[in-house]
Design a protein around this motif. Structure first.
Motif, PDB file in Angstrom:
ATOM      1  N   LEU A 191       0.843  -1.194   0.000  1.00  0.00           N
ATOM      2  CA  LEU A 191       0.000   0.000   0.000  1.00  0.00           C
ATOM      3  C   LEU A 191       0.881   1.248   0.000  1.00  0.00           C
ATOM      4  O   LEU A 191       1.085   1.879  -1.029  1.00  0.00           O
ATOM      5  CB  LEU A 191      -0.946  -0.022   1.204  1.00  0.00           C
ATOM      6  CG  LEU A 191      -2.170   0.900   1.176  1.00  0.00           C
ATOM      7  CD1 LEU A 191      -3.167   0.506   2.253  1.00  0.00           C
ATOM      8  CD2 LEU A 191      -1.830   2.372   1.310  1.00  0.00           C
ATOM      9  N   ASP A 192       1.433   1.590   1.142  1.00  0.00           N
ATOM     10  CA  ASP A 192       2.246   2.811   1.223  1.00  0.00           C
ATOM     11  C   ASP A 192       3.432   2.781   0.272  1.00  0.00           C
ATOM     12  O   ASP A 192       3.715   3.753  -0.437  1.00  0.00           O
ATOM     13  CB  ASP A 192       2.744   3.010   2.658  1.00  0.00           C
ATOM     14  CG  ASP A 192       1.713   3.699   3.543  1.00  0.00           C
ATOM     15  OD1 ASP A 192       0.870   4.447   3.007  1.00  0.00           O
ATOM     16  OD2 ASP A 192       1.750   3.490   4.767  1.00  0.00           O
ATOM     17  N   GLY A 193       4.150   1.657   0.264  1.00  0.00           N
ATOM     18  CA  GLY A 193       5.340   1.573  -0.566  1.00  0.00           C
ATOM     19  C   GLY A 193       5.024   1.654  -2.047  1.00  0.00           C
ATOM     20  O   GLY A 193       5.668   2.387  -2.798  1.00  0.00           O
ATOM     21  N   ALA A 194       3.997   0.904  -2.486  1.00  0.00           N
ATOM     22  CA  ALA A 194       3.657   0.868  -3.907  1.00  0.00           C
ATOM     23  C   ALA A 194       3.140   2.218  -4.386  1.00  0.00           C
ATOM     24  O   ALA A 194       3.540   2.708  -5.456  1.00  0.00           O
ATOM     25  CB  ALA A 194       2.613  -0.222  -4.159  1.00  0.00           C
ATOM     26  N   LEU A 195       2.263   2.848  -3.617  1.00  0.00           N
ATOM     27  CA  LEU A 195       1.710   4.135  -4.035  1.00  0.00           C
ATOM     28  C   LEU A 195       2.764   5.230  -4.008  1.00  0.00           C
ATOM     29  O   LEU A 195       2.782   6.111  -4.871  1.00  0.00           O
ATOM     30  CB  LEU A 195       0.518   4.510  -3.148  1.00  0.00           C
ATOM     31  CG  LEU A 195      -0.731   3.642  -3.281  1.00  0.00           C
ATOM     32  CD1 LEU A 195      -1.817   4.115  -2.327  1.00  0.00           C
ATOM     33  CD2 LEU A 195      -1.250   3.650  -4.713  1.00  0.00           C
TER      34      LEU A 195
END
Length: 503
Positions: A76-80
């Motif tokens: 979530l955080d990393g990909a976005l």
């Protein structure tokens, strides 16, 4: 998945993650589930990140305002963040990619007390919420949602969002059903009423989340575990910190200020917190309770052995070994764990009413008891304040713990002046390092300085702190909280320039 999605109307909205992600458009404010790596959506954010990358390759703008419960995971955080899809983020984060972009100024980040996020949203301070993306473990036949391994701000996101995407994760134990307590009795000022909770285990709400089915635009089936890391073995410094704190609790019992069952425990995430919890069990404490944000391995072990009888939290934050233990004995844990929305787990009134014993980590403390728990050298965010401020301001005892040094001794965690202040001296009662414990209750600033230097500073830095304090007492313009303003942050500057505060 037929057993997991019992409502025919919502079952008719099942679609692939790519199709669900396509319902999110540039400029939206999106509330996502997730708290300390538990209960976050697993597939829609990845599909969304791929869609954002493709848009950027076409030269199109695509950024979002992303709100969560706390930290999530790389999916979530990393990909976005890597896709360049986050314009604004709150309230807490731990992903390296996201952190780096925040500190480079590419993403606006609002650090806020976790207990305040829901009310900020309800007050309208965060603007309109366009979309909620929420993981659940099941959908009942009547449309109610069985929450996952975290509750966080999910109730608020579901209530306020114009549209909702639901991920139903079959990897989450079905035995979670019945472990949650969702309170729907909150209101906006001036119509608020007292929250009827007087013990950590009290159930004051419902086991399920509600959602207006007309707002649900997609249901996505997933089967993926939470991304949770292994906890490091307890080191010697953590063990000694735990010993100091456990002995302090024994002292408070002897003085009649605590009973043998203590008061509800709040424990931050990390190695030291696990060591303290382990120390309570080996120290013979029993009949304990917890009112905290997260349940990690150390607390799970206390529940397993019945050292802790009941814990209230908003999320599980377990290692893979802890997840396995939890799933195998979920019936035992379901009778001893209550998972609530974070506006309840971190509610100032409840923390003060219950008289919590708060134990949280920090980056540094200064000689007067001001605590920095979020920044390196005053400018670079690490993770965020989380819920430590909710508990520090309102607990019966506010304890902050850290090793006395970092970076192999190049950094002193006790400094003349904190480079950033998250918890002022007024909210800090106890400071503990492996060197010892400083009880700051009832002391003036100069008295606190002497106790902190004598008990908590590393021997290599203690003479330097004593020298600074004595010269400040002599030469400072004001004598109440003496400081040499031209030197107060010199230790941090030396580290930045030379890599060692002693240089």
């Amino acid at each position: 998945m037929v057993d997991r999605i019992g409502n025919p109307n919502l079952r008719s909205k099942i679609m692939p993650a790519d199709d669900a992600a396509a319902k999110i458009v540039p400029g939206m404010t999106v509330g996502m589930s997730g708290f300390t790596g538990a209960g976050y959506p697993k597939q829609v954010p990845l599909a969304l990140a791929a869609m954002i990358e493709a848009a950027h390759l076409r030269g199109e703008y695509f950024k979002l305002k992303v709100l969560t419960g706390a930290s999530t995971a790389p999916e979530l955080d990393g990909a976005l963040a890597k896709a360049g899809g986050i314009d604004f983020r709150l309230p807490y984060q731990s992903d390296p990619e996201l952190r780096a972009r925040i500190n480079r100024g590419e993403i606006e980040y609002m650090d806020i007390h976790l207990g305040q996020v829901a009310q900020y949203a309800w007050f309208g301070f965060l603007g309109k919420l366009d979309m909620a993306v929420i993981e659940v473990s099941a959908i009942l036949e009547d449309g109610r949602l069985v929450p996952s391994t975290s509750v966080g701000n999910n109730k608020t996101w579901l209530d306020l969002a114009d549209q909702v995407i639901i991920e139903v994760n079959a990897a989450q134990p079905i035995g979670l059903d019945g472990m949650h307590d969702i309170y729907y009795g909150t209101a906006l000022p001036p119509n608020r009423k007292p929250i009827p909770l007087v013990r950590p285990g009290d159930r004051i709400g419902e086991p399920y989340l509600r959602v207006d089915p007309s707002k649900v635009v997609a249901v996505v089936e997933t089967q993926a575990p939470d991304r949770l890391g292994h906890f490091a073995p307890v080191d010697e410094a953590s063990r000694r910190i735990a010993e100091h704190l456990v002995e302090f609790f024994r002292h408070e019992i002897r003085q009649g200020r605590l009973g043998p069952n203590l008061l509800p425990l709040q424990s931050g995430v990390g190695n030291i917190a696990n060591a303290v919890l382990s120390g309570l069990r080996s120290g013979g404490f029993e009949g304990l309770t917890g009112f905290t944000e997260v349940i990690q391995d150390g607390m799970l072990d206390l529940i397993r052995t019945d050292t802790i009888q009941m814990v209230s939290a908003t999320a599980l934050s377990l290692s893979p070994e802890g997840v396995k233990e939890f799933a195998q004995n979920i019936d035992h844990y379901r009778s001893r764990i209550v998972l609530r929305p974070q506006e309840m787990s971190n509610h100032a009134e409840l923390i003060r009413r219950l008289g919590c014993l708060a134990i949280n980590g920090m980056v540094e403390a200064d000689i007067y008891g001001n605590v920095n728990s979020t920044h390196v050298a005053g400018t670079s965010i690490i993770n965020g304040i989380g819920g430590s401020g909710d508990f520090a301001r309102n607990s019966f005892l506010s304890c902050f713990v850290t090793p006395s040094t970092a970076k192999n001794g190049a950094i002193s965690c006790i400094v003349p002046m904190a480079s950033h202040v998250d918890h002022t001296e007024h909210d800090v009662a106890i400071v503990v390092t492996e060197q010892g414990l400083a009880d700051l209750r009832g002391l003036s600033p100069k008295q606190r300085a002497r106790v902190i230097i004598d008990n908590c500073a590393h021997p290599e830095y203690r003479p330097l702190l004593e020298d600074y304090f004595l010269r400040a007492c002599r030469d400072s313009r004001g004598k109440h909280t003496p400081h040499l303003l031209n030197e107060a942050l010199a230790w941090h500057e030396r580290f930045l320039l030379k890599g060692d505060m002693r240089a």
